[in-house]
Design an enzyme around this catalytic site. Sequence first.
Site, PDB file in Angstrom:
ATOM      1  N   GLY A 184       2.569  -3.100   8.549  1.00 43.41           N
ATOM      2  CA  GLY A 184       2.863  -3.382   9.942  1.00 43.41           C
ATOM      3  C   GLY A 184       4.275  -3.910  10.119  1.00 43.41           C
ATOM      4  O   GLY A 184       4.752  -4.718   9.325  1.00 43.41           O
TER       5      GLY A 184
ATOM      6  N   THR B 173       0.821  -1.207   0.000  1.00 44.67           N
ATOM      7  CA  THR B 173       0.000   0.000   0.000  1.00 44.67           C
ATOM      8  C   THR B 173       0.859   1.262   0.000  1.00 44.67           C
ATOM      9  O   THR B 173       1.860   1.356   0.705  1.00 44.67           O
ATOM     10  CB  THR B 173      -0.919   0.014   1.233  1.00 44.67           C
ATOM     11  OG1 THR B 173      -1.728  -1.156   1.213  1.00 44.67           O
ATOM     12  CG2 THR B 173      -1.804   1.233   1.247  1.00 44.67           C
TER      13      THR B 173
ATOM     14  N   GLU C 265      -7.163  -5.041   3.033  1.00 44.92           N
ATOM     15  CA  GLU C 265      -7.372  -6.059   1.993  1.00 44.92           C
ATOM     16  C   GLU C 265      -8.491  -5.621   1.055  1.00 44.92           C
ATOM     17  O   GLU C 265      -9.175  -6.430   0.443  1.00 44.92           O
ATOM     18  CB  GLU C 265      -7.707  -7.422   2.619  1.00 44.92           C
ATOM     19  CG  GLU C 265      -6.965  -8.574   1.953  1.00 44.92           C
ATOM     20  CD  GLU C 265      -7.428  -8.824   0.540  1.00 44.92           C
ATOM     21  OE1 GLU C 265      -6.595  -8.687  -0.361  1.00 44.92           O
ATOM     22  OE2 GLU C 265      -8.602  -9.152   0.336  1.00 44.92           O
TER      23      GLU C 265
END
Length: 658
Positions: A201, A162, A446
């Site tokens: 993350g 992303t 997602e």
Amino acid sequence: MSRTVDARTKALVEPVAREIRAATSDPKADAVAEREQASFDANELAVYMQGGQSVLDRNVKAIQMLKQFPWGDKSKRPFLTRTEEYVQGLEASVTIWKMANEGKITNEEAMAMRKQLNWPAGLELHLGMFIPSLLAHGTKEQQEAWLPPSLRLEMVGTYAQTELGHGTFVRGLETVAVFDSDSDEFVVHSPTLTSTKWWPGGLGKTATHVILMARLISRGKDHGVHSFVVQIRDMARHTPLPGVTVGDIGPKMGYNGVDNGFLRFDHLRIPRSALLARFARLERDGTYVPPPSANAKASYATMVFVRADIVKNAGDFLGRAVTIATRYTAVRRQTAPGPGARELQVLDYDNVQQVLLPLLARAYALSFMGRAMFGQYKAFDAARARGDFSALPELHALSSGLKAACTDATSDGIETARRTCGGHGFSQLSALPTLFTSYVQNATWEGDNNVMYLQAARFLVRALITAQRGGRLAPSALTRAARHLAVQAAAVLRAAAGGELVFEGEPWNGTNVDLIRLAKAHSALLLHRNFLEAVEAAAGELKPATTRALRTLCQLHGVTLLVDAAGDLLEAGYINSTQAVQLRAAKRELVRAVRPDAVALTDGFGYEDYLLSSALGRKDGDVYQALLEAAQGSPLNDTAEGPAWHTVLKAQLAHSKL
């Protein structure tokens, strides 16, 4: 400071205190009474829902092991700073991982410890995406090079896809990896502000490497987004490499034990071998060799696995929230109906029952749907190994719609459950705010849920048209409200495109609302159909009383869906206004039927108090003692006068005449 109260003072107050104590209910006794009135054996259901007594025993053992570590004490967690939460969460993850690698615990025990601890930290994507990506997309040589150190935590990875400007639209990613045939290297670069990687993350302060999703460009041609293994930090000092800018994106709504990060590249050179080349590869001279079509589908199927996992977790998180809220409202009493009467249990108020018990039914429906999704994925995986990808389009549509429906239901359901707990539900000590803020991200990761619904709708409209041409309706779940909405959505889409069916561009974008309504209705019907099938399958393993309780819960779930869809059913002519009223009455009757089993049904999830970590959700009902004890652990209570006394209040109150 202790003091002595004289006998006269005690004697003056005691008669009133005694009267109040006599009228005050005992929440622990209420909890016992709730379980005594249950119509079935909750432990039998817990064994079934958890997958066997061995799983329950393993959970208990995991909790015992966790309590041996300082970070295993959950009572301190609500009061941690973000830095403390990150450091201790990472320490917990690393310790559990090392115990498993050193053979001190089994992999199953490690998984149980991670689940009971429930502390997302910097290793989440190392375990959940980095290692799986190496296994799925790396060559044998690449796996031999990177898997052993990854498994030993000698390198820590994350998954960098992303960007600031793009998420769901993967083809729009702007980070580039341009091949330099003279040096046999890729030059990785972030050409725009919006190409900054954002959200991965573990990226902020933990990862040493990333699986980088970037556009592969060779000989001036853009070959689309591919995955590369890229080192971003010095292994000796853990500082960013030259050409790499990386850091933490700051506090979030929740999930703050995880260091989500940002990443930019300034003409960083990486070897050609960094390209994960199991399927697509680049020759030494810059020739691009694309993957076989079947392997491209195999790569695409990974998304289906991720969505199946999200569906599975939805029931678990909603189950936790409903367990806390049901147990608390069953022992919380509010407002006496008359002089001398006991206050009523909050769960006995009609508005609370009508909200909370359908959520209990939904939690079970989601739990069974999670099992089924993984069963379907495993069946597809077996077929994929034989080269059969025929089930992928429908499975993709199914997983897309259900990912959206289940995460919507869970996100909304956790907050609804929190509100039924009144003021105490606002306290972090209830665990409900943290449960919500940690989970709600699932509605946007997602793929934003509206995008997921539209992916399902595209398949459903095409299936409807195919079925109409063949003189039948398929898939079979397109019935009643869903069938009506499918026909309606197809008509609106056709009208927007001048009589054609166009699945992109302005006609598609202009009919999103109708298409999303279709996908939601279809997903709801799939959810309930699976609930029905799951309960009947369970009937062969459970005692009749337990099966009856589940059937009643399933009926409540179905009627609730019909009440929610009453507008569409009326519009389609499937029911009239009288029948709509009857549906609401039927829902109320089923809520009343579930009420005696409510607490036992929460026990049926098999959650340990340690997992819930909630003062309100204690199994023994001793909620007020738990709240008081937990509150005393606040750092603000470390001193009697408080942390602001010397710096703020002392001077302000120095001239007080009181």
